[in-house]
Scaffold this motif. Sequence first.
Motif, PDB file in Angstrom:
ATOM      1  N   PRO A 120     -64.626 -14.879-103.134  1.00 33.47           N
ATOM      2  CA  PRO A 120     -65.933 -14.872-102.460  1.00 33.47           C
ATOM      3  C   PRO A 120     -66.379 -16.263-102.020  1.00 33.47           C
ATOM      4  O   PRO A 120     -66.962 -16.431-100.936  1.00 33.47           O
ATOM      5  CB  PRO A 120     -66.875 -14.298-103.532  1.00 33.47           C
ATOM      6  CG  PRO A 120     -65.983 -13.462-104.390  1.00 33.47           C
ATOM      7  CD  PRO A 120     -64.697 -14.215-104.451  1.00 33.47           C
ATOM      8  N   LEU A 121     -66.105 -17.293-102.841  1.00 34.55           N
ATOM      9  CA  LEU A 121     -66.430 -18.671-102.471  1.00 34.55           C
ATOM     10  C   LEU A 121     -65.620 -19.092-101.256  1.00 34.55           C
ATOM     11  O   LEU A 121     -66.147 -19.708-100.327  1.00 34.55           O
ATOM     12  CB  LEU A 121     -66.150 -19.605-103.644  1.00 34.55           C
ATOM     13  CG  LEU A 121     -66.295 -21.103-103.368  1.00 34.55           C
ATOM     14  CD1 LEU A 121     -67.726 -21.441-102.973  1.00 34.55           C
ATOM     15  CD2 LEU A 121     -65.870 -21.912-104.595  1.00 34.55           C
ATOM     16  N   LEU A 125     -66.922 -20.129 -97.118  1.00 38.44           N
ATOM     17  CA  LEU A 125     -66.619 -21.386 -96.438  1.00 38.44           C
ATOM     18  C   LEU A 125     -66.124 -21.174 -95.005  1.00 38.44           C
ATOM     19  O   LEU A 125     -65.902 -22.132 -94.278  1.00 38.44           O
ATOM     20  CB  LEU A 125     -65.563 -22.163 -97.234  1.00 38.44           C
ATOM     21  CG  LEU A 125     -66.033 -22.713 -98.581  1.00 38.44           C
ATOM     22  CD1 LEU A 125     -64.857 -23.211 -99.402  1.00 38.44           C
ATOM     23  CD2 LEU A 125     -67.041 -23.845 -98.370  1.00 38.44           C
ATOM     24  N   LEU A 126     -65.932 -19.924 -94.627  1.00 41.35           N
ATOM     25  CA  LEU A 126     -65.509 -19.588 -93.266  1.00 41.35           C
ATOM     26  C   LEU A 126     -66.706 -19.062 -92.469  1.00 41.35           C
ATOM     27  O   LEU A 126     -67.544 -18.341 -93.005  1.00 41.35           O
ATOM     28  CB  LEU A 126     -64.399 -18.529 -93.295  1.00 41.35           C
ATOM     29  CG  LEU A 126     -63.127 -18.899 -94.053  1.00 41.35           C
ATOM     30  CD1 LEU A 126     -62.151 -17.737 -94.046  1.00 41.35           C
ATOM     31  CD2 LEU A 126     -62.467 -20.141 -93.444  1.00 41.35           C
ATOM     32  N   PRO A 127     -66.835 -19.385 -91.180  1.00 42.64           N
ATOM     33  CA  PRO A 127     -65.953 -20.264 -90.407  1.00 42.64           C
ATOM     34  C   PRO A 127     -66.169 -21.734 -90.740  1.00 42.64           C
ATOM     35  O   PRO A 127     -67.272 -22.154 -91.073  1.00 42.64           O
ATOM     36  CB  PRO A 127     -66.357 -19.970 -88.965  1.00 42.64           C
ATOM     37  CG  PRO A 127     -67.798 -19.575 -89.069  1.00 42.64           C
ATOM     38  CD  PRO A 127     -67.923 -18.819 -90.370  1.00 42.64           C
ATOM     39  N   VAL A 128     -65.109 -22.504 -90.628  1.00 35.56           N
ATOM     40  CA  VAL A 128     -65.152 -23.921 -90.964  1.00 35.56           C
ATOM     41  C   VAL A 128     -65.785 -24.711 -89.822  1.00 35.56           C
ATOM     42  O   VAL A 128     -65.432 -24.531 -88.662  1.00 35.56           O
ATOM     43  CB  VAL A 128     -63.718 -24.433 -91.245  1.00 35.56           C
ATOM     44  CG1 VAL A 128     -63.710 -25.940 -91.375  1.00 35.56           C
ATOM     45  CG2 VAL A 128     -63.186 -23.784 -92.521  1.00 35.56           C
ATOM     46  N   LYS A 129     -66.733 -25.608 -90.179  1.00 34.50           N
ATOM     47  CA  LYS A 129     -67.449 -26.379 -89.162  1.00 34.50           C
ATOM     48  C   LYS A 129     -67.275 -27.887 -89.310  1.00 34.50           C
ATOM     49  O   LYS A 129     -67.799 -28.642 -88.500  1.00 34.50           O
ATOM     50  CB  LYS A 129     -68.933 -26.029 -89.221  1.00 34.50           C
ATOM     51  CG  LYS A 129     -69.226 -24.560 -88.928  1.00 34.50           C
ATOM     52  CD  LYS A 129     -70.707 -24.270 -89.014  1.00 34.50           C
ATOM     53  CE  LYS A 129     -70.989 -22.793 -88.722  1.00 34.50           C
ATOM     54  NZ  LYS A 129     -72.435 -22.471 -88.833  1.00 34.50           N
ATOM     55  N   SER A 130     -66.577 -28.323 -90.376  1.00 35.52           N
ATOM     56  CA  SER A 130     -66.380 -29.758 -90.576  1.00 35.52           C
ATOM     57  C   SER A 130     -65.127 -29.992 -91.404  1.00 35.52           C
ATOM     58  O   SER A 130     -64.623 -29.071 -92.069  1.00 35.52           O
ATOM     59  CB  SER A 130     -67.585 -30.370 -91.296  1.00 35.52           C
ATOM     60  OG  SER A 130     -67.671 -29.867 -92.620  1.00 35.52           O
TER      61      SER A 130
END
Length: 223
Positions: A120-121, A125-130
Amino acid sequence: MIEFSLLSALLAGLLGGVHCVGMCGGIVAAFSFRADGSTPPFRLHLAYNLGRVTSYVLFGAFAGALGASLTLASFVPAQTVLYVLAQLVMVLLGLYLAGFNQWILVFERAGGTVWKRVRPLFQKLLPVKSLPQAMLAGMAWGWLPCGLVYSVLVSALAAGSATSGAALMLAFGIGTLPNLLGMGLFARQIQPFMQQRRVRRLAGLTVAGFGVWGLAVLVMRYL
């Protein structure tokens, strides 16, 4: 024997790509398609894999420290027993990669419970932005229950110290980079080659051969 173990771990990571294609292909695809598009793909995949290898190094340090404590607390030659166990697991891993048995999957099933908590964690974190977010996602990826990773962790357990265990898993992680970075960038070209039966057989038997050689080195040492 740490130099031999480091080489074995490096080659296990490199040749284990025949397993990584099937095990991690879905996650690599998720990384590829669920990014915001503002960061170059290579930098993103490098950050993912850096996070993944970081998790492996932490696992290795813990396993090495645990193995060292078992050795200090025992009157039997625990270090030798752990080394023999590590080489036997390496042989089984090689036979699994070659397609001759499925025993290594026991390790994957054992880690499934932990992955259910981490997943779940990972998904949050998706979608990744950095790039920092990509590295965190990669660290979560490192918890994926993988027989290949767990098999090499047995060698880290026999490494004798936290530092040696971390170094061994770092060598393994570096070995996995060409396949998993390549899969992220050139999945369509790599997957058909890695799934060829002869490629799997050659890679698996090479890994198994290192386990056999490790046992032979130990026998020659005591002759």
